[in-house]
Design an enzyme around this catalytic site. Structure first.
Site, PDB file in Angstrom:
ATOM      1  N   THR A  70     -72.245 -27.721  32.940  1.00 50.09           N
ATOM      2  CA  THR A  70     -72.667 -29.463  32.326  1.00 50.09           C
ATOM      3  C   THR A  70     -73.113 -30.164  34.035  1.00 50.09           C
ATOM      4  O   THR A  70     -72.998 -29.596  35.430  1.00 50.09           O
ATOM      5  CB  THR A  70     -71.178 -29.763  32.576  1.00 50.09           C
ATOM      6  OG1 THR A  70     -71.473 -29.662  30.646  1.00 50.09           O
ATOM      7  CG2 THR A  70     -71.078 -30.936  32.876  1.00 50.09           C
TER       8      THR A  70
ATOM      9  N   VAL B 218     -68.530 -35.123  19.786  1.00 51.63           N
ATOM     10  CA  VAL B 218     -68.926 -36.141  21.374  1.00 51.63           C
ATOM     11  C   VAL B 218     -67.540 -34.949  22.234  1.00 51.63           C
ATOM     12  O   VAL B 218     -66.195 -35.289  21.824  1.00 51.63           O
ATOM     13  CB  VAL B 218     -68.306 -36.734  21.217  1.00 51.63           C
ATOM     14  CG1 VAL B 218     -68.541 -37.585  22.207  1.00 51.63           C
ATOM     15  CG2 VAL B 218     -69.927 -37.907  19.402  1.00 51.63           C
ATOM     16  N   GLY B 219     -67.670 -35.287  23.270  1.00 56.24           N
ATOM     17  CA  GLY B 219     -67.105 -34.873  24.138  1.00 56.24           C
ATOM     18  C   GLY B 219     -66.996 -35.563  25.239  1.00 56.24           C
ATOM     19  O   GLY B 219     -66.747 -36.963  25.769  1.00 56.24           O
ATOM     20  N   ASP B 220     -66.424 -35.115  25.978  1.00 55.50           N
ATOM     21  CA  ASP B 220     -65.439 -36.468  27.227  1.00 55.50           C
ATOM     22  C   ASP B 220     -66.452 -36.712  27.652  1.00 55.50           C
ATOM     23  O   ASP B 220     -66.154 -37.970  28.464  1.00 55.50           O
ATOM     24  CB  ASP B 220     -64.606 -34.960  28.242  1.00 55.50           C
ATOM     25  CG  ASP B 220     -65.031 -34.191  29.430  1.00 55.50           C
ATOM     26  OD1 ASP B 220     -66.095 -33.240  28.134  1.00 55.50           O
ATOM     27  OD2 ASP B 220     -65.150 -34.272  30.929  1.00 55.50           O
TER      28      ASP B 220
ATOM     29  N   GLY C 130     -65.665 -29.102  32.059  1.00 55.03           N
ATOM     30  CA  GLY C 130     -64.621 -28.054  31.270  1.00 55.03           C
ATOM     31  C   GLY C 130     -64.337 -28.601  29.933  1.00 55.03           C
ATOM     32  O   GLY C 130     -65.419 -29.210  29.185  1.00 55.03           O
TER      33      GLY C 130
ATOM     34  N   GLY D 208     -64.017 -29.768  26.378  1.00 54.21           N
ATOM     35  CA  GLY D 208     -63.879 -31.346  26.808  1.00 54.21           C
ATOM     36  C   GLY D 208     -62.858 -32.014  26.230  1.00 54.21           C
ATOM     37  O   GLY D 208     -62.341 -33.309  26.306  1.00 54.21           O
TER      38      GLY D 208
HETATM   39  N1  ASP Z   1     -66.983 -30.889  29.243  1.00 52.11           N
HETATM   40  C1  ASP Z   1     -68.411 -30.596  28.100  1.00 52.11           C
HETATM   41  C2  ASP Z   1     -67.920 -31.044  27.214  1.00 52.11           C
HETATM   42  O1  ASP Z   1     -66.836 -30.865  26.358  1.00 52.11           O
HETATM   43  C3  ASP Z   1     -68.795 -29.562  28.843  1.00 52.11           C
HETATM   44  C4  ASP Z   1     -68.464 -28.704  30.433  1.00 52.11           C
HETATM   45  O2  ASP Z   1     -68.094 -29.547  31.271  1.00 52.11           O
HETATM   46  O3  ASP Z   1     -69.284 -27.635  30.256  1.00 52.11           O
HETATM   47  O4  ASP Z   1     -68.876 -31.071  26.279  1.00 52.11           O
END
Ligand code: ASP
Length: 302
Positions: A171, A200-202, A223, A225
């Site tokens: 990311t 959908v992630g963070d 990280g 999400g």
């Molecule tokens: N935070 C991101 C998500 O969960 C993934 C990542 O940061 O590796 O979509």
């Protein structure tokens, strides 16, 4: 500490920090080093010319989205059905303006769409087909979805059936402070490998993956999400920053919160209103690069 509303015109020392994702394989650190360094430099050039934090961020994040080694734009991980669906957000901390897109396909640079959402001032978050229609309406071209898929991610997707993984690193994000004292933050990702379509992630959520308040600082998280969302990590990190007035300490306490209360792993980068940077991760690797006038070239501390 000044509030952004009554901050008098001022000259601050511009600073930028970029991150290339928590959880990457340390054996691949060399692959990421050049990418984050170049992105920090691209954003830095905008700041050094007196440009705005938002412009610097867009430049830095686009460079990382275009770099197939990172999990954003081209090079994104594939979802369960083998497709790229991305999330991105961007925030400007003077007036708390923000824009975000989620579950978006067929776009090479989602951070630019998020920026246009911010500029529209009518909405904060657009998803899926609606986000794509918005991108088209503001003249951002669609791309062939196959052009976003790399061999590396195709192979990884094939391996997922044998060895499921929930996180993979890569990311991207950045935080910048410009000469006017404006802080902005941005994050962009393909999400988690093998995710359900529509997940959908963070990284698309203001307050979770991204937050900026020019009177305190800015943050970009990476990280797990779902864990980041549970503890609203970005906003909480800035609260720690305000209380402790120490970016490294605030970053560490925020990561502890993610691990202990969120039940996940990850990291984050920060800049405070004075231009001091901080970062921390609970994972073995989180590529980071930063640049400011005190440095001859970007510092790449990993
Ligand atoms: N935070 C991101 C998500 O969960 C993934 C990542 O940061 O590796 O979509």
């Amino acid at each position: 500490m000044p509030s952004s509303a009554d901050r008098a015109p001022t000259t601050r020392v511009p600073t930028i920090i970029v991150q290339g994702g928590a959880g990457a394989n340390p054996a691949e650190a060399g692959d990421y080093r050049q990418g984050v360094r170049d992105a920090a430099l691209a954003g830095w050039r905008v700041l050094a010319d007196g440009g705005a934090a938002l412009d610097a961020l867009e430049r830095a994040v686009r460079a990382l989205e275009d770099d197939p080694r990172f999990n954003a734009g081209r090079g994104s991980v594939l979802n369960r059905d083998g497709a790229v669906e991305v999330d991105a957000s961007i925030m400007e901390g003077d007036r708390l303006q923000c824009g975000a897109v989620a579950a978006l396909s067929r776009i090479a640079n989602p951070i630019t769409v998020a920026r246009r959402v911010l500029e529209s001032r009518r909405q904060v978050l657009l998803v899926g087909e609606g986000a794509l229609a918005f991108a088209r309406s503001v003249g951002i071209p669609e791309c062939d979805p196959a052009s976003l898929v790399t061999d590396r991610q195709r192979k990884r997707h094939a391996e997922l059936a044998r060895q499921p993984a929930t996180r993979g690193g890569g990311t991207v994000g950045a935080v910048a402070l410009d000469r006017n004292g404006t802080i902005a933050a941005a994050t962009s990702t393909g999400g988690t490998p093998g995710k359900l379509p529509g997940r959908v992630g963070d990284s698309a959520l203001i307050g979770c993956g991204t937050y900026a308040d020019s009177s305190i600082g800015g943050v970009s998280c990476t990280g797990d999400g779902e864990a980041i969302m549970r503890v609203v990590l970005g906003h909480r990190a800035l609260r720690y920053l305000k209380d402790a007035d120490d970016p490294d300490y605030a970053a560490k306490v925020a990561v502890d919160l993610l691990v202990d209360e969120g039940g996940g792993q990850g990291g984050l980068i920060l800049i405070d209103w004075r231009g001091r940077v901080g970062f921390a991760t609970s994972t073995r690797l989180m590529p980071v690069a930063m640049m400011s006038p005190a440095l001859d070239e970007p510092r790449v501390p990993f």
